[in-house]
Design a protein around this motif. Structure first.
Motif, PDB file in Angstrom:
ATOM      1  N   ILE A 208       0.849  -1.199   0.000  1.00  0.00           N
ATOM      2  CA  ILE A 208       0.000   0.000   0.000  1.00  0.00           C
ATOM      3  C   ILE A 208       0.876   1.237   0.000  1.00  0.00           C
ATOM      4  CG2 ILE A 208      -1.719   1.347   1.272  1.00  0.00           C
ATOM      5  CD1 ILE A 208      -2.873  -1.197   2.379  1.00  0.00           C
ATOM      6  N   LEU A 209       0.579   2.177  -0.892  1.00  0.00           N
ATOM      7  CA  LEU A 209       1.209   3.493  -0.905  1.00  0.00           C
ATOM      8  C   LEU A 209       0.294   4.437  -0.138  1.00  0.00           C
ATOM      9  CD1 LEU A 209       2.534   1.973  -3.343  1.00  0.00           C
ATOM     10  CD2 LEU A 209       2.777   4.205  -4.432  1.00  0.00           C
ATOM     11  N   TRP A 210       0.856   5.100   0.876  1.00  0.00           N
ATOM     12  CA  TRP A 210       0.066   5.922   1.789  1.00  0.00           C
ATOM     13  C   TRP A 210       0.228   7.409   1.498  1.00  0.00           C
ATOM     14  CZ3 TRP A 210      -2.969   2.926   4.782  1.00  0.00           C
ATOM     15  CH2 TRP A 210      -2.557   1.606   5.040  1.00  0.00           C
ATOM     16  N   ASP A 211       0.587   7.779   0.290  1.00  0.00           N
ATOM     17  CA  ASP A 211       0.944   9.172  -0.005  1.00  0.00           C
ATOM     18  C   ASP A 211      -0.225  10.143   0.067  1.00  0.00           C
ATOM     19  OD1 ASP A 211       3.853   8.895  -0.886  1.00  0.00           O
ATOM     20  OD2 ASP A 211       2.878   7.425  -2.167  1.00  0.00           O
ATOM     21  N   GLY A 212      -1.459   9.652  -0.057  1.00  0.00           N
ATOM     22  CA  GLY A 212      -2.590  10.562  -0.217  1.00  0.00           C
ATOM     23  C   GLY A 212      -3.346  10.913   1.043  1.00  0.00           C
ATOM     24  N   LEU A 213      -2.688  10.887   2.209  1.00  0.00           N
ATOM     25  CA  LEU A 213      -3.385  11.238   3.446  1.00  0.00           C
ATOM     26  C   LEU A 213      -3.522  12.749   3.579  1.00  0.00           C
ATOM     27  CD1 LEU A 213      -2.454   8.272   4.154  1.00  0.00           C
ATOM     28  CD2 LEU A 213      -2.450   9.045   6.535  1.00  0.00           C
ATOM     29  N   CYS A 214      -4.726  13.188   3.952  1.00  0.00           N
ATOM     30  CA  CYS A 214      -4.945  14.608   4.224  1.00  0.00           C
ATOM     31  C   CYS A 214      -5.950  14.752   5.359  1.00  0.00           C
ATOM     32  CB  CYS A 214      -5.446  15.347   2.981  1.00  0.00           C
ATOM     33  SG  CYS A 214      -7.103  14.869   2.440  1.00  0.00           S
TER      34      CYS A 214
END
Length: 408
Positions: A208-214
């Motif tokens: 899982i790539l977790w780059d899109g947390l906001c």
């Protein structure tokens, strides 16, 4: 020989347009399918069709005729159609059973229980008498909402069990938005904040790539409508572990294997992460561009390449050094109905504006509704700041810094 990708949406929204644009930049042939009331030529694809995203049989015919190498459904119901077609044609994607569990609210709550993560009590019905009987067994407050709806519409919070008229109104409202006629009722999980954690994560098998947390914020006038997103999200080690573990368990239980998933949730007072929903498609409002501005990772490129079984960009990202910019993305709604004139942006943050995305219907002289009644903003203002302090200032004062001006 170039790959050919088919993109299916509910309308000519940013997810379809950016997927087509990115695929073309990568040298792919593109096939776009837009809803019947839209103009296919405006998708700017090599070939475009006017067909609704849930017309699975017709979409399958098109996919066969075009001999596509991959298919993307970037809207809720089209994601289900895309999964059915992908299985039929042996293309990359998730199973229809996986997608259905994520889309249907009652099935999603069952999925959470099976995965052993935090979940409220709930039930689903299409009959008012069943709803009135069922709510008597729940702890109030409760939430009444459409079982299948492509956005945050038709949701009502009810505080008191004795408010039968309000329950009936909530049922009628939810039914009007529900795409399958079903209404989901669940116990309300207290969250004394207008801030939630939203994440667009990218899954490739078990990675899982977790780059899109906001952080996603709402306003008191419209507490169910997301309007403001800020990057980055800062979680301590316990919160990070709880968040990632919860998401992994649910996606594993659903047998999810590939693609972008939009997640919304928050931490309870006990430190559990409550997933409100997982959508098997990108978030709206051009969030993929916000993620790219934040860290440099291009989720749209990931989406279109992996859909045609090209893993080169995914492999490249394993050694990619992420940026860490301070990004604020603001969906600009009006707080009053009237004739639109322009969007005011205060000089103190004007130089930090990196993009303003205008939306159809937000033209000068157009009549617009207020934030409660309108379905979409007049535009999205995206800012990049030099520090967390500048970001915090803009976030805390955004309504005074950026707002709609109506004609007098």
């Amino acid at each position: 020989m170039s790959k050919k990708i088919m993109v299916v949406s509910s309308s000519l929204d940013g997810r379809l347009l950016t997927a087509v644009e990115t695929a073309k930049e990568l040298g792919m042939k593109t096939v776009a399918c837009v809803r019947r009331e839209d103009e296919p030529d405006k998708a700017f694809a090599h070939k475009a069709y006017r067909v609704n995203g849930d017309e699975t049989e017709r979409l399958l015919e098109i996919a066969k005729e075009e001999e596509v190498d991959g298919i993307l459904g970037v809207w809720d119901k089209s994601s289900l159609s895309a999964s059915i077609i992908a299985r039929e044609l042996g293309l990359p994607g998730n199973s229809p059973e996986c997608i259905n569990q994520l889309l249907k609210k009652e099935l999603f709550r069952k999925l959470q229980k099976k995965a052993g993560v935090f979940c409220p009590e709930y039930f689903e019905t299409s009959a008012l008498d069943e709803l009135l009987e069922g709510v008597s067994k729940l702890q109030f407050p409760i939430i009444v909402k459409p079982s299948l709806c492509s956005s945050s519409f038709g949701i009502t919070k009810i505080d008191n069990k004795s408010d039968e008229n309000e329950i009936i109104k909530a049922f009628t409202k939810a039914t009007s938005y529900s795409e399958d006629g079903m209404v989901c009722v669940e116990e309300f999980i207290a969250h004394n904040s207008l801030k939630v954690v939203e994440a667009d994560i990218f899954l490739v098998n078990d990675d899982i790539l977790w780059d899109g947390l906001c952080y996603c914020y709402r306003f008191p006038e419209a507490p169910l409508r997301p309007v403001l997103a800020t990057y980055p999200v800062v979680l301590d080690s316990n919160m990070k572990k709880e968040f990632e573990s919860t998401v992994r368990k649910v996606l594993k239980e659903a047998n999810a294997r590939l693609g972008e998933f939009n997640i919304e949730g928050f931490f309870t007072d006990e430190g559990r992460f409550f997933i409100i929903e997982i959508n098997p498609r990108p978030a709206g409002y051009y969030c993929q561009q916000d993620i790219k501005a934040y860290c440099g990772v291009d989720y749209t490129k990931l989406l279109v390449t992996t859909a045609v079984n090209d893993m080169s960009y995914y492999e490249e990202l394993k050694n990619y050094k992420r940026m860490n910019n301070y990004i604020l993305s603001y969906a600009v709604f009006s707080f009053f109905s009237g004739v639109f004139s322009y969007v005011y942006i205060d000089p103190s943050i004007r130089d930090c504006l990196i993009e303003f995305r205008e939306f159809p219907g937000g033209e000068k002289g157009a009549y617009i509704e207020d934030i409660v009644a309108d379905n979409r903003p007049v535009g999205i203002a995206v800012f990049s700041f030099a520090s967390d302090k500048e970001l915090d200032y803009a976030r805390d004062n955004i309504r005074e810094l950026v707002y709609v001006v109506l004609e007098k």
